[in-house]
Design an enzyme around this catalytic site. Structure first.
Site, PDB file in Angstrom:
ATOM      1  N   CYS A  75       9.172   0.626  -4.163  1.00 38.29           N
ATOM      2  CA  CYS A  75       8.112  -0.024  -3.386  1.00 38.29           C
ATOM      3  C   CYS A  75       8.145   0.596  -1.992  1.00 38.29           C
ATOM      4  O   CYS A  75       9.178   0.503  -1.304  1.00 38.29           O
ATOM      5  CB  CYS A  75       8.419  -1.521  -3.319  1.00 38.29           C
ATOM      6  SG  CYS A  75       7.297  -2.471  -2.290  1.00 38.29           S
ATOM      7  N   CYS A 187       1.782   3.856  -2.012  1.00 34.33           N
ATOM      8  CA  CYS A 187       2.117   2.525  -2.535  1.00 34.33           C
ATOM      9  C   CYS A 187       2.275   2.714  -4.034  1.00 34.33           C
ATOM     10  O   CYS A 187       1.431   3.358  -4.675  1.00 34.33           O
ATOM     11  CB  CYS A 187       0.986   1.539  -2.234  1.00 34.33           C
ATOM     12  SG  CYS A 187       1.085  -0.007  -3.163  1.00 34.33           S
TER      13      CYS A 187
HETATM   14  N1  DGL Z   1       4.139  -1.553  -4.510  1.00 30.15           N
HETATM   15  C1  DGL Z   1       4.268  -1.793  -3.133  1.00 30.15           C
HETATM   16  C2  DGL Z   1       4.350  -0.485  -2.337  1.00 30.15           C
HETATM   17  O1  DGL Z   1       4.732   0.526  -2.872  1.00 30.15           O
HETATM   18  C3  DGL Z   1       3.404  -2.775  -2.413  1.00 30.15           C
HETATM   19  C4  DGL Z   1       2.409  -3.628  -3.067  1.00 30.15           C
HETATM   20  C5  DGL Z   1       2.302  -4.953  -2.366  1.00 30.15           C
HETATM   21  O2  DGL Z   1       1.569  -5.073  -1.364  1.00 30.15           O
HETATM   22  O3  DGL Z   1       2.980  -5.865  -2.828  1.00 30.15           O
HETATM   23  O4  DGL Z   1       4.084  -0.465  -1.161  1.00 30.15           O
END
Ligand code: DGL
Length: 257
Positions: A75, A187
């Site tokens: 993430c 993301c």
């Molecule tokens: N998957 C997450 C990232 O890579 C964020 C998504 C979210 O806002 O929860 O930033």
């Protein structure tokens, strides 16, 4: 004492996005047991204040590290906000984060226009700002948060007419003279909307994400620290979530080739 090499690797995301990273980890390290946790009950993280994100990441990381030998922060938001704090708390544990794939995007043309799609939290954090500053002479950067895309991917709608409409709206400013030469998916949810992003920009638009780089860095760290699992058996994959109703979406995205 249990052999630390036999312990699982934990892969964490705010929701389904980290599944793309999990797939790359499985491809590169097929003998490792992988434990995935997505905090879909609290997603999206990217719209929350820094303190709230940090508290959630610390809580889940502490839990996962009760059994795991390493942690992948699959993430970008969790990495940008909490990786430093986590590494200080667990100095001997490999904690691998996401790096937005800015450097490969710089190679598409001389001084390219590079659109960075990420969460609001990632875009405001110093980690990304410093990275963009460091390459400011080599590219023109555009930044665009896409919180609606996180929600659509969480709902299993990353490749849908709803995603097309949403992207049409938020990407409208990046056309004509402002059309990017490359797009960085900063993301981990966004690679699951790749098809919709390419429908918007055209299939010749180069897209870059950090999943493979993160899996490679994990393999390198485990090897360097003597933590690779020496077994010849195929590793297990366990998918868990704070919102078990979303697990079918995790399973579907994991099995996409
Ligand atoms: N998957 C997450 C990232 O890579 C964020 C998504 C979210 O806002 O929860 O930033």
């Amino acid at each position: 004492m249990l052999d630390p090499c036999a312990a699982p690797i934990a892969v964490f995301d705010s929701g389904v996005g980290g599944i793309g990273v999990l797939r790359e980890v499985k491809r590169l390290l097929p003998h490792e047991d992988l434990l995935y946790f997505g905090d879909s009950a609290m997603a999206p993280y990217g719209e929350k204040p820094k303190e709230a994100i940090e508290a959630l990441v610390l809580q889940h990381a502490t839990n996962l590290l009760k059994t795991a030998k390493a942690l992948v922060l699959a993430c970008n938001t969790a990495t940008a906000v909490a990786a430093k704090t986590l590494r200080a708390k667990y100095p001997t544990v490999p904690i691998i984060g996401m790096e937005p794939a800015i450097k490969p995007a710089l190679t598409v043309s001389p001084r390219p226009r590079v659109l960075v799609l990420a969460t609001e939290a990632t875009l405001r954090e110093e980690k990304l700002r410093a990275l963009l500053r460091a390459h400011a002479a080599q590219a023109v950067f555009y930044k665009c948060p896409a919180p609606g895309l996180v929600r659509l991917v969480e709902a299993g709608l990353g490749d849908s007419a709803e995603a097309d409409r949403y992207l049409h709206d938020i990407l409208a400013p990046f056309s004509g003279r402002n059309r990017p030469d490359a797009v960085v998916l900063g993301c981990t949810h966004f690679p699951f909307a790749k098809a919709a992003i390419l429908r918007h920009f055209g299939t010749d638009m180069p897209l870059f994400d950090g999943a493979v780089g993160t899996a490679r860095e994990l393999a390198r760290r485990l090897d360097a620290e003597g933590l690779l699992n020496p077994t010849e058996h195929k590793g297990s994959i366990t998918l868990t979530s704070s919102s078990p109703v979303v697990l079918p979406v995790y399973e579907k995205l994991f099995h996409l080739s």
